[in-house]
Design a protein around this motif. Structure first.
Motif: not given
Ligand code: FE2
Ligand code: FE2
Lengths: 285, 199
Positions: A29, A40-41, A46, A48, A54, A57-58, A62, A239
């Motif tokens: 994960r 997941s995405s 990637n 945020l 998501d 939750d991400r 974080l 990300s």
């Protein structure tokens, strides 16, 4: 009280669940962890951003990671103020002024813990909802104070600069001024902490090039590990970005920033090659 | 110095998150006090640099060792008692005595630092006492706290306070009743500086 304090003995109340870097790398994960391709995405990037399905939750995960990182930064700074006697920086000593800086950092981190705990609650997270990776304190356990400066202040707090810049931007895009401004305040402190690391590392190793080289090498190992397989970098696949301007303010030279960017890129290429190899193995079987 | 080192070291050893944060804050307060004295003491003509960071006596060394001994996560009460019920009250007494007895004119820089520091000490003592009251919740806890306080207090009394005998002025205790006062000579209005110490 012992002079050095091992990571396994870090004291936590019953809400916390701890893990270490080896366990985390095995976890599919986590970006850069495990072998399975992430599903997941559906996003093309990637990064945020609030429009991701998501995002909530991400962002909460974080933020929780930031909070436990702040706790360990607080503990690490406190230990460095404690573990080494005041002296000229040789052997088991550090300059008196460096001890004072570590105490100052402990105060800053204590405020960051409080801010991040409140932000976590604000974002709907319970303390301990996510696992705590104890790697920051591990880097703060070295018996050589210069390695602590390289691993914690330069590499991991440098990473904090990148992550806080990302969270600040996320707060702005999500229309959440609490998140945006809190991250901005903490970011200012982190730049100071990284600069402390840069300045003291240079000063303490002024007449010891071997010790300096060893410290910078350790920093690169931590930097690459914490690129999370290229999760940090300048590409759309990353990300979060390398916060070049703030790193410059924190005492990184242009060459040093380019070295970190190179390590991020290398980590990304290695991760993609590993995924391709595993997919090929699955297709062949 | 010994106090900010101890507080910094203990942060990782206490499980209570609120205590952890407060120790970090107080660690810096005492580091700043050490910084103020580090700058001020060499300016005082009568202070010899080699004496500045020496413990007052052997009992004071034992006191610091005993105060910093607790490490286990279940010993938060002992850690806090040593700092907030023994050492900081002694700091407050010694700093107050010194502030009240030094020259307001020639030693004004010291008095200014003492006032800033005393403000921190009162605030931190209040925080520490609140943390302790939140942790001491049973008669057994009360006994634990009291026993540890008594143990440490005995050593610091033996040391004569944080800066040795005379920390809060000449002793006024007399051996047995004095029925006839002895002829007295006028007391000096100032005393020897007592700022050296290891904390
Ligand atoms: Fe921080
Ligand atoms: Fe920091």
């Amino acid at each position: 009280m012992r002079q050095f304090f091992p990571v396994e003995d870090l004291a936590r109340d019953e809400r916390f669940v701890q893990t270490n870097m080896a366990e985390r790398i095995k976890d599919p994960r986590v970006p850069g962890g495990g072998s399975a391709k992430k599903k997941s995405s559906r996003s093309s990037t990637n990064k945020l951003t609030p429009d991701r399905h998501d995002a909530s939750d991400r962002a909460r995960g974080l933020m929780h990671g930031i909070m436990v990182g702040e706790i360990q930064a607080l503990e690490g700074a406190g230990r460095t103020a404690h573990d080494f006697d005041a002296g000229d920086g040789s052997g088991d000593t550090i300059p008196f002024a460096l001890k004072l800086d570590m105490a100052r950092q402990a105060w800053d981190e204590a405020r960051h813990v409080e801010i991040s705990a409140k932000l976590s609650t604000w974002m709907g997270t319970e303390l301990g909802e996510f696992q705590e990776n104890t790697v920051l304190f591990e880097a703060a356990c070295s018996n050589d104070p210069v390695l602590r400066l390289a691993g914690v202040n330069r590499a991991l707090e440098g990473l904090a600069i990148d992550v806080f810049t990302q969270m600040k931007e996320f707060g702005d895009l999500a229309g959440d001024p609490f998140l945006e401004f809190c991250e901005d305040w903490m970011l200012a402190d982190e730049v100071t902490h990284v600069k402390m690391g840069s300045d003291w590392l240079r000063k303490v190793t002024e007449n010891d090039p071997d010790r300096r080289a060893k410290a910078l090498e350790f920093q690169q190992v931590v930097d690459k590990l914490f690129s999370f397989g290229g999760a940090r970098g300048d590409t759309a696949e990353s990300s979060f970005q390398l916060a070049r301007r703030f790193r410059e303010l924190a005492g990184f030279t242009d060459d040093e920033v380019e070295t970190i960017a190179g390590l991020d890129q290398q980590a990304l290429v290695e991760r993609k090659a590993a995924i391709n190899a595993m997919q090929a193995a699955v297709a062949d079987s | 110095m010994k106090l900010f080192e101890a507080l910094g070291g203990w942060i990782a050893t206490v499980p209570e998150l609120d205590v952890k944060m407060r120790l970090g804050t107080h660690c810096y307060h005492h580091a700043w006090h050490a910084e103020l004295w580090h700058k001020r003491l060499p300016e005082l003509r009568e202070m010899k640099p080699e004496r500045l960071t020496q413990p007052a006596n052997e009992a004071m060394v034992r006191f610091i060792e005993a105060m910093t001994e607790p490490e286990a996560p279940e010993l938060t009460i002992e850690k806090l008692v040593g700092v907030y019920r023994v050492l900081i009250p002694h700091f407050i007494a010694a700093y107050t005595y010194h502030r009240n007895n030094t020259s307001e004119i020639t030693d004004a820089p010291t008095i200014r630092s003492l006032n800033f520091i005393l403000q921190d000490e009162f605030d931190d003592w209040r925080d520490g006492e609140m943390m302790l009251q939140s942790l001491i919740t049973s008669p057994a806890d009360v006994e634990r706290a009291a026993a540890h306080q008594a143990k440490l207090e005995s050593i610091i009394v033996e040391a004569g306070g944080i800066a040795g005998h005379g920390s809060i002025g000449p002793s006024t205790v007399v051996d047995g009743p004095q029925l006839t006062p002895e002829p007295t000579t006028p007391e000096p209005t100032t005393t020897e500086p007592t700022t050296e110490g290891d904390a």
